[in-house]
Structures are given as C-alpha cells and as structure tokens.
Design an enzyme around this catalytic site. Structure first.
Site, PDB file in Angstrom:
ATOM      1  N   HIS A 359       0.801  -1.229   0.000  1.00 56.26           N
ATOM      2  CA  HIS A 359       0.000   0.000   0.000  1.00 56.26           C
ATOM      3  C   HIS A 359       0.828   1.271   0.000  1.00 56.26           C
ATOM      4  O   HIS A 359       0.270   2.353   0.106  1.00 56.26           O
ATOM      5  CB  HIS A 359      -0.930   0.051   1.212  1.00 56.26           C
ATOM      6  CG  HIS A 359      -1.963  -1.021   1.253  1.00 56.26           C
ATOM      7  ND1 HIS A 359      -3.236  -0.854   0.762  1.00 56.26           N
ATOM      8  CD2 HIS A 359      -1.902  -2.286   1.711  1.00 56.26           C
ATOM      9  CE1 HIS A 359      -3.921  -1.966   0.934  1.00 56.26           C
ATOM     10  NE2 HIS A 359      -3.133  -2.856   1.518  1.00 56.26           N
ATOM     11  N   LYS A 548      -9.007  13.212   4.747  1.00 58.94           N
ATOM     12  CA  LYS A 548      -8.047  12.113   4.716  1.00 58.94           C
ATOM     13  C   LYS A 548      -7.057  12.350   5.841  1.00 58.94           C
ATOM     14  O   LYS A 548      -7.055  13.410   6.453  1.00 58.94           O
ATOM     15  CB  LYS A 548      -7.312  12.072   3.367  1.00 58.94           C
ATOM     16  CG  LYS A 548      -6.795  13.451   2.907  1.00 58.94           C
ATOM     17  CD  LYS A 548      -6.197  13.406   1.503  1.00 58.94           C
ATOM     18  CE  LYS A 548      -7.228  13.483   0.396  1.00 58.94           C
ATOM     19  NZ  LYS A 548      -7.303  12.285  -0.414  1.00 58.94           N
ATOM     20  N   ARG A 549      -6.207  11.354   6.153  1.00 59.55           N
ATOM     21  CA  ARG A 549      -5.179  11.578   7.155  1.00 59.55           C
ATOM     22  C   ARG A 549      -4.326  12.791   6.774  1.00 59.55           C
ATOM     23  O   ARG A 549      -4.112  13.072   5.601  1.00 59.55           O
ATOM     24  CB  ARG A 549      -4.302  10.328   7.293  1.00 59.55           C
ATOM     25  CG  ARG A 549      -4.976   9.214   8.064  1.00 59.55           C
ATOM     26  CD  ARG A 549      -5.327   9.609   9.479  1.00 59.55           C
ATOM     27  NE  ARG A 549      -4.169   9.750  10.324  1.00 59.55           N
ATOM     28  CZ  ARG A 549      -3.702   8.795  11.118  1.00 59.55           C
ATOM     29  NH1 ARG A 549      -4.311   7.634  11.201  1.00 59.55           N
ATOM     30  NH2 ARG A 549      -2.634   9.006  11.856  1.00 59.55           N
ATOM     31  N   LYS A 554       0.035  14.387   1.086  1.00 60.25           N
ATOM     32  CA  LYS A 554      -1.351  14.608   0.647  1.00 60.25           C
ATOM     33  C   LYS A 554      -1.622  16.098   0.395  1.00 60.25           C
ATOM     34  O   LYS A 554      -2.629  16.463  -0.186  1.00 60.25           O
ATOM     35  CB  LYS A 554      -2.323  14.042   1.672  1.00 60.25           C
ATOM     36  CG  LYS A 554      -2.253  12.512   1.809  1.00 60.25           C
ATOM     37  CD  LYS A 554      -3.214  12.009   2.864  1.00 60.25           C
ATOM     38  CE  LYS A 554      -3.069  10.516   3.174  1.00 60.25           C
ATOM     39  NZ  LYS A 554      -3.665   9.638   2.156  1.00 60.25           N
ATOM     40  N   THR A 656      -9.013   6.084  -1.911  1.00 57.60           N
ATOM     41  CA  THR A 656     -10.335   5.473  -2.042  1.00 57.60           C
ATOM     42  C   THR A 656     -11.408   6.532  -1.782  1.00 57.60           C
ATOM     43  O   THR A 656     -12.517   6.422  -2.294  1.00 57.60           O
ATOM     44  CB  THR A 656     -10.516   4.300  -1.050  1.00 57.60           C
ATOM     45  OG1 THR A 656     -10.029   4.699   0.230  1.00 57.60           O
ATOM     46  CG2 THR A 656      -9.779   3.062  -1.521  1.00 57.60           C
ATOM     47  N   LYS A 660     -15.176   7.407  -3.584  1.00 54.37           N
ATOM     48  CA  LYS A 660     -16.434   7.661  -2.863  1.00 54.37           C
ATOM     49  C   LYS A 660     -17.011   9.020  -3.253  1.00 54.37           C
ATOM     50  O   LYS A 660     -18.222   9.155  -3.473  1.00 54.37           O
ATOM     51  CB  LYS A 660     -16.196   7.625  -1.344  1.00 54.37           C
ATOM     52  CG  LYS A 660     -15.765   6.260  -0.825  1.00 54.37           C
ATOM     53  CD  LYS A 660     -15.153   6.337   0.588  1.00 54.37           C
ATOM     54  CE  LYS A 660     -14.404   5.043   0.895  1.00 54.37           C
ATOM     55  NZ  LYS A 660     -13.521   5.144   2.074  1.00 54.37           N
TER      56      LYS A 660
HETATM   57  C1  26Y Z   1       3.922   0.632   9.688  1.00 53.92           C
HETATM   58  C2  26Y Z   1       2.719   1.296  10.168  1.00 53.92           C
HETATM   59  C3  26Y Z   1       2.576   1.600  11.566  1.00 53.92           C
HETATM   60  C4  26Y Z   1       1.654   1.671   9.209  1.00 53.92           C
HETATM   61  C5  26Y Z   1       0.349   1.722   9.613  1.00 53.92           C
HETATM   62  C6  26Y Z   1      -0.636   2.072   8.739  1.00 53.92           C
HETATM   63  C7  26Y Z   1       1.956   1.965   7.892  1.00 53.92           C
HETATM   64  C8  26Y Z   1       0.967   2.305   7.012  1.00 53.92           C
HETATM   65  C9  26Y Z   1      -0.347   2.362   7.420  1.00 53.92           C
HETATM   66  C10 26Y Z   1      -1.443   2.723   6.545  1.00 53.92           C
HETATM   67  C11 26Y Z   1      -1.316   2.872   5.240  1.00 53.92           C
HETATM   68  C12 26Y Z   1      -2.447   3.250   4.384  1.00 53.92           C
HETATM   69  O1  26Y Z   1      -3.549   3.484   4.851  1.00 53.92           O
HETATM   70  N1  26Y Z   1      -2.236   3.300   3.074  1.00 53.92           N
HETATM   71  C13 26Y Z   1      -3.273   3.663   2.135  1.00 53.92           C
HETATM   72  O2  26Y Z   1      -3.898   2.485   1.673  1.00 53.92           O
HETATM   73  C14 26Y Z   1      -5.019   2.768   0.861  1.00 53.92           C
HETATM   74  C15 26Y Z   1      -5.675   1.452   0.494  1.00 53.92           C
HETATM   75  O3  26Y Z   1      -4.906   0.772  -0.431  1.00 53.92           O
HETATM   76  C16 26Y Z   1      -4.609   3.563  -0.366  1.00 53.92           C
HETATM   77  O4  26Y Z   1      -5.774   3.911  -1.084  1.00 53.92           O
HETATM   78  C17 26Y Z   1      -3.849   4.816   0.025  1.00 53.92           C
HETATM   79  O5  26Y Z   1      -3.338   5.455  -1.126  1.00 53.92           O
HETATM   80  C18 26Y Z   1      -2.710   4.446   0.969  1.00 53.92           C
HETATM   81  O6  26Y Z   1      -2.069   5.617   1.441  1.00 53.92           O
END
Ligand code: 26Y
Length: 817
Positions: A359, A548-549, A554, A656, A660
């Site tokens: 991701h 979004k976060r 972003k 995503t 939406k």
């Molecule tokens: C390693 C750690 C603590 C960690 C925790 C959460 C690293 C990453 C994440 C979360 C990542 C995330 O949410 N990524 C997003 O995933 C979505 C679903 O595929 C994408 O649409 C989005 O672009 C991406 O930033």
C-alpha cells in the site's frame, strides 16, 4: 436438540417490536419504561444480529459441505465504523424497523447515532479491509477477516485553540453487541527465549513466555444478507490471570504483571508509522495476531482434510501490507515444527498459499526490524528467515543478471542490519499486488525493481474499490432514492449498472432532481457544521472537501495556501464576481508527526481570520471538522461538490476517498496520482480537473534537483502567501509559529508544493467558472456518478478471486440455496 426449530425471522414491524422488547427484557434486563437510549440500541443490535445467525451458520455449512476454498484476509486494521444501519439496509429491514421504533416511542436515527464508531484502523488501508469484507460476503466467497480486537481504537481528535489534541478512544466501554466471544477458541502465542538444536539436528524453540490469543467473532453480512462471513478479532490474555504465590505474599500488583503484559498486546492501535517508540510492542502485536490466525485456519483445514500438502488448494491467505508479513516464517514454523514437513516442502506450500498487497512506496513506511530486536522476540523465525534468504540468494545468483545481491536480500547485512518485511512478504508470496495501475507500475520501477526482475509476473495491480452499499445506498438516501426510481436498484449489487444513468445527464428535469438531492445533503451538513464548530455556511456555496489523514504528501498545505491567495484576492476586490466556496477539511495527524499537526493549526488560524472578516462574507469560509472518522465521512461525502485529491504525483498509492466522492457526484480536482489516473480515464478528461506535475516529472526533478527558491521568487502570489504565513499575519500572537513551514517550502520542498502552486490556482479558477454554469456542472457530476461503477469493491474482489486466490465466486442462485 437439533430437531427443534427456532425462528426469530422478522417479517414485519410487529415482529421487530416483539423481538426488541424480548431483547430489552431478557438480554439487557430492562423494562421498556425505564430503558435509556443505550438499552434500545443494545436491544436493536441484538435483534438484528439474530437475523444473521441462520445465514451465518448456513454459509459455514455450505463451505464445509462443498469443500470450498477459503479466503483469509489478515489485516492489522479493520476500519468498520458503525454496523447497525448498513446491516439493517442489507437485510432489507429498514421500513419495519423504523415503524416498530416509532411505535415504541424510540427515535431510530438517534439510536443509529449512539452506536460507537469502531475505529480499528488508521485510514485507507483499514477502510479497504472493511469494504472488502462487505464485498466478500456480497459475492458469497467463504472468507474470514483476521485482526486485533484493540481495546482502544484510533485516538479521538479534538481541536483546542486550533491545535490537535488526542484523547483515547474507548469503543468497547458501552459493549460491542455485535460480537460473540468464543472462550473455547484460544491459542498459545510464544515469545522470546532461545532455539536449541537436539543431537539429531532438530531445532527446538524454548520460548521465554507464552500468552494466549482469545477469539471474538463479528458476523459480516453483505448485500441482501444471504451469505455471512466472520470477522475474527484476537484479544491478548495471560496464560495465568494471577500469580497466586505472589498474591498470597501480599505482592498484589506484581501478581498481575503477566496479565497486564498479555493484555497490553491488544490494548492500542498504532496511530501510523511515525512514532519510534514501542517497536517491540508493535512486533509482538504483529506476531500475536498472525500466529493466532494461522493456527486457527490450520486447525479448520485439518478438521476436514488429512493431507496438509494440499493446503494451497483450499486456503488463500492475503497479507494486508507487510504488517502480517511474519506469516511467511510462522506458517513455515507451524508446518515444519508442528506438522513435521521438510523446509523445502513447507516453503512451497507457504508461497502457494500466501499473497501480499503493498500500500505504499514510501521507504520510511516499509517495515524493517533490527536483527537484535527480531532475534530476541522471535529467535526461531529469524533462523527460518535466514534459511529462506539463502534459497532466495541462490535463485538470485543463478539468474545471471547483474544484480546487487545485497539489495535483494531479506536480511539486510549493510547499514543498520535488519529484516526487510517487504522483501520477506514478496519472496514468500506467489502474487504481490499494488492498489492501482500506476502504483503497481511504480512498484516495478522502484522499491521492488530487483525482486521483480528475479520473479517476473509476480507483481500485478488490482485497483482498489469501495462498497456501494455503505458509500452510496446507505449514506446518501436522497441520491440513492433518485437512482432507484430512475434506473432501478441493480447498481447496489452490481455497481457497473449505474452507467445506465449517464443518458439522464442530458435531461434537464433529472438534473434538477440530482441537484435537489445534493442540496438536501448540503443542508444537513450546514446544520452539523453550525452545531459542531459554530460556523454558519451557505448551502449554495461550493463545498470543497479534503478529507483524509494529515500527511505532507497529501498536501493539505497546498489547499490552505490556495485559500490564503483567494482570501487576499477577495479583499483586494470584494465586488468582483466570486464563486462562493466553503473549504472543508477533516483528518487526523499521527500524534508524533509535528509538521502535520502544525498544518492543522495553520488551517485553523487561517480559518479564524477568513471566517471573521466581514469583507469576505460568504465568498469564502474555511471549516476544519474535528475527529474525522467513518461516520463523519458518511455525512460529508454526499454533500461534497469538489473532491481534493492533490497528492504529490507518485506518492498516493491509490486513494479510495477519491472514488467515494466521485460516486456521490463530486468533481475531482487532482494530480495524476494513484487511482486518479484511472478515474480520469473513466469519467473523461472533460469531467475532471487535473493539474500539476506527473509522477515522471517528480522522478526527474528528484534526479536533477528542484529549486523552490527560484519558483517562489518568480511567482508574486506565492511569495505574498508565504510571506504572510511566515511573518505571522495569521498568528499575530506568535508571529514565528509557521516559520518552519515556510522554511521547508523554501529550502527543501520535498513534496513539490511550490512547484504545483501556480497550476493548482489556475485549475481552481477554472473550477470556479465551471461551478457558475449550474446546468453544465450538474451534467458533469452526473457523468461522474454514472462512470465510476468500475471502482466497486465487488469488482476488486472478483479480480483478487480470479488473479490471486484462484477461488470461484458462486452465482446468486448458489448463495440463495
Ligand atoms: C507501519 C505502520 C505503523 C503503518 C500503519 C498504517 C503503515 C501504514 C499504514 C497505513 C497505510 C495506508 O492506509 N495506506 C493507504 O492504503 C489505501 C488502500 O490501499 C490507499 O488507497 C492509500 O493510497 C494508501 O495511502
């Protein structure tokens, strides 16, 4: 006993009433006259949950009887939000439930709002997992979601004096009425200790401690509720609750120490990847839920199969990012140490069973554990990983390519020394997927370039999708009703059928009704904004939304800088023909991410100045809605006119929210990043506002160097905006507050905010003009809704089923049997 027929099936409002009263009395223990909202909510959830149980058991039975291949989705995060409304709608029970509650004198909408929002995830990755659960149930694929039952989900955000403040979230305090505790389903989870080799060469792991993982099941129904899958979440429990010897010696606190340690594993969700602390706990969390899940699915497989070497024919395991990547080594360990297979055979089985979704390309977000930490927590796994790495190196050496072998190793022996979890997941999987076409492409060009050349055709792209049940039918009733009346309801279970509404874009009467639906949603949001942050906004203004976060890539910063430029322009010439706008922001910053938190403060400081300036009035308003989560998304998205998807090209894997918002009739302003590229292809270049550098441009700049100083000096507007922010125009009480932001942009603009500034402003002015032409704007928004049907999570799951899992998707008749 099995011959007894029990039925609690709801046919009409009378049944609902009877069941709710029964639940109030016999499950909650309350008399309706003395019941408070909490009790009504519990009773309603329990009554609705009953409706799932028969289908749930039938689904399980069908999987066993037909020996279907099962899918296991391992994810550290499931951002499921509230379940009640969606479940009621999926089951087609909304009318009788509403009627029953009204007759009982309870307020349905208020009960819905009182359900806690289960925030067991951070953002996109966690919400994707929740949408996928919905789709796997809808499609009738026998599947389990496996994750952690965090006591405290993602922190609650409040805004104090413009700054983000974090408070613990406590969704379990009022009880999670959807779940079934399974006290009989517990597994030992070992940690630490050492590996000792027996005289005949067999390695035996002697762990230093063993804790327990206990199962809690939530049934997940899809559209029409025929097939019901399970979300199984693990809670940490001690092997022994109290140390009696210590307790009897009067050492009360230390007598509980082991219990506290064990329970800590499922205590909190990590708020993103930017905190350095707690690496040890994070690794334990990952191993804890991965091991429990693998032990559980092996037990299930072996309960109806005796040949473990056929595992890949009946089991597909999806790793949601690298967080469960330890599964590669843990499945090997279980197959070798517990089931007596050879390393070679175990590795074949492991690879054929596992697949991995990536991701993110950002190197800092790719997990990596120091050898010291890894070896102390999981010594046996480190040995297994070294063995895999040896095999893998042999493949690499045999490939006769000019490869830097150090770069492809799982165990990094160069700087820092560590286990690269992305590499481990890649090498241990038969398929590795990106989450959009562009992202999969960039994976091959960047982080996994060498691994791709060693294992060609392992990488593929499966573009993300969202569930149309929650993200249109349930959250946007005005539009859903209009669509159903116009083209029927096929689109709810088959989103590509929504294309049938495209011709109505040319129908003035339909456009009028489409606008009316949007207006109704906007009025609802106006009320919420007023009551939550005390800002009055006009529903006739354009609602410009970025939710979004909070992350530098972003580029919420680019958005608020545009607002500053616009603010100055309005003040200079208030009488000009401005397009009124409300800029709405929502999003949490990781607690340790100082820059993201400073950007929140900047948004709020600019908002304070703009919103209180009488010269500006309704021409521009800025709103930061606190505590953005799934439930607030469900209210903001239907009301949006403009969707901000403005990440630095090449950095947002997919997105995503972009899907939406487009589905709910917002136009996108965005870069050619992630799934925006594919949204653009489908809605058509005329129906989206694309601007800025491409991923290729960004890559070139990273090589050749980018001089933001020169860009700033060459753009009067940009200079004015940065000078104002940097000199305290928005923070007179602390003029240097935003110095760090301006310095970053001036000397090290890693996210190319200054590079895209001019193009962004140009495109925003085009958006302004387009919005003024009501009829044409509505026509384009209808085409967005009509043409994004492909971004359904159902389509994404079909792609996974076909290209990765090799499982059948049963026909509707089979599910209904
Ligand atoms: C390693 C750690 C603590 C960690 C925790 C959460 C690293 C990453 C994440 C979360 C990542 C995330 O949410 N990524 C997003 O995933 C979505 C679903 O595929 C994408 O649409 C989005 O672009 C991406 O930033």
């Amino acid at each position: 006993a099995t011959a007894v027929t029990l039925s609690r099936r709801i046919e009409d409002a009378e049944d609902v009433k009877r069941l709710i009263i029964e639940k109030l009395k016999y499950a909650v223990g309350k008399d309706p006259e003395h019941s408070v909202r909490q009790d009504w909510s519990a009773a309603l959830i329990l009554a609705v949950r009953d409706q799932l149980v028969d289908h749930w058991m039938a689904s399980t039975r069908r999987a066993y009887d037909q020996d279907q291949k099962r899918v296991y989705y391992l994810s550290m995060e499931f951002l499921i939000g509230r379940l009640l409304k969606d479940t009621i709608i999926n089951l087609g029970l909304e009318a009788p439930v509403r009627e029953a509650l009204t007759e009982l004198g309870a307020d349905y909408d208020e009960i819905l709002r009182s359900e806690p929002d289960a925030a067991l995830g951070n953002g996109g990755l966690g919400r994707l997992a929740a949408c996928f659960l919905d789709s796997m149930s809808t499609l009738g694929i026998p599947a389990h979601g496996y994750g952690i039952r965090y006591e405290n989900g993602l922190f609650r955000q409040s805004i104090r004096d413009g700054w983000q403040a974090e408070e613990p979230e406590d969704w379990l305090v009022t009880g999670h009425n959807w779940e079934f505790e399974r006290p009989e389903v517990v597994y030992n989870i070992p940690f630490g200790g050492e590996v000792i080799t027996t005289p005949d060469g067999k390695p035996i792991w002697h762990p230093a401690e063993v804790m327990l993982a206990a199962a809690y099941d939530t049934p997940i129904a899809g559209w029409r509720g025929r097939h019901v899958n399970t979300l199984r979440l693990w809670a940490g429990k001690p092997a022994k609750r109290v140390d009696l010897d210590r307790f009897n010696r009067g050492e009360y606190l230390s007598a509980m120490e082991a219990a506290v340690r064990a329970e800590t594993v499922s205590r909190i969700l990590y708020p993103d990847d930017t905190t350095e602390e707690g690496k040890n706990l994070r690794l334990r969390q990952e191993f804890f839920f991965t091991s429990a899940s693998l032990q559980d699915l092996l037990r299930r497989y072996l309960s109806s199969h005796d040949d473990i070497t056929k595992l890949p024919e009946k089991v597909a395991i999806q790793l949601n990012d690298t967080h469960p990547a330890i599964a590669v080594a843990e499945l090997m360990r279980l197959l070798v140490d517990t089931h007596g297979l050879s390393m070679e055979v175990a590795f074949q089985l492991t690879r054929n069973t596992l697949s991995y979704t990536n991701h993110t390309l950002m190197p800092e977000a790719l997990e990596r554990w120091s050898l010291q930490l890894f070896g102390s927590v999981l010594p046996r796994h480190l040995d297994i990983i070294r063995w895999i790495d040896e095999q893998h190196l042999r493949t690499a050496a045999a490939a006769k390519r000019t490869l830097d072998l150090e770069r492809v190793r799982i165990v990094d022996h160069t700087n820092g020394q560590g286990v690269r979890m992305g590499h481990l997941a890649f090498v241990g999987s038969h398929r590795v997927n990106g989450v959009s076409a562009l992202h999969a492409d960039l994976m091959k060009q960047t982080v996994f370039h060498d691994l791709d050349s060693l294992y060609p055709s392992r990488i593929l792209g499966v573009t993300n999708g969202v569930t149309p049940r929650r993200w249109l039918h349930s959250c946007n009733k005005p539009l859903s009703d209009l669509l159903i009346e116009t083209i029927g309801e096929d689109w709810i279970g088959d989103l590509e059928a929504i294309e049938a509404v495209a011709p109505y874009a040319e129908d003035a009467a339909f456009r009028e009704r489409f606008r009316a639906a949007k207006h109704e949603n906007k009025c609802r949001l106006v009320t919420e904004i007023q009551s939550r942050v005390g800002i009055h906004v006009s529903p006739d203004a354009m609602f410009d939304v970025q939710i979004k976060r909070m992350h530098e890539y972003k580029r919420q910063l680019l958005n608020i800088m545009e607002a500053v430029a616009q603010y100055f322009a309005i003040r200079n010439d208030p009488a000009a023909d401005w397009t009124p706008r409300v800029k709405i922001f929502g999003g949490k910053a990781a607690p340790g991410y100082e820059m993201a938190k400073l950007i929140i403060k900047l948004i709020n400081d600019v908002a304070r100045a703009v919103n209180s300036d009488p010269v500006v009035g309704d021409r521009l308003k800025i709103v930061f809605l606190p505590n953005y989560n799934v439930s607030t998304a469900e209210r903001i998205i239907p009301a949006a006119d403009l969707s901000e998807q403005i990440s630095t090209a090449g950095m947002e894997a997919s997105g995503t929210g972009n899907m939406k918002l487009a589905l709910n009739g917002a136009l996108t302003i965005g870069t050619l990043d992630g799934a925006n590229v594919e949204i653009c292809d489908r809605v058509g270049r005329d129906n989206i506002h694309i601007f800025g550098l491409t991923a290729e441009d960004v890559a070139n700049y990273r090589v050749s160097g980018y001089d933001s100083r020169a860009v700033i000096d060459g753009n009067e507007t940009l200079k004015t905006v940065l000078d104002a922010i940097g000199s305290g125009v928005f923070s007179p009480e602390d003029p240097n507050r935003f110095r760090a932001i301006v310095d970053r942009l001036s000397y090290d603009d890693y996210f190319f905010v200054t590079a895209d500034f001019a193009a962004y402003l140009d495109e925003q002015r085009k958006v302004d003009r387009a919005f003024m032409d009501k009829e044409d704007w509505t026509r384009r928004t209808i085409l967005n809704t009509a043409r994004v049907g492909w971004f359904s999570a159902d389509r994404a799951i079909r792609d996974y089923a076909r290209e990765i899992w090799n499982v059948e998707t049963p026909s509707a008749e089979e599910i209904n049997q």
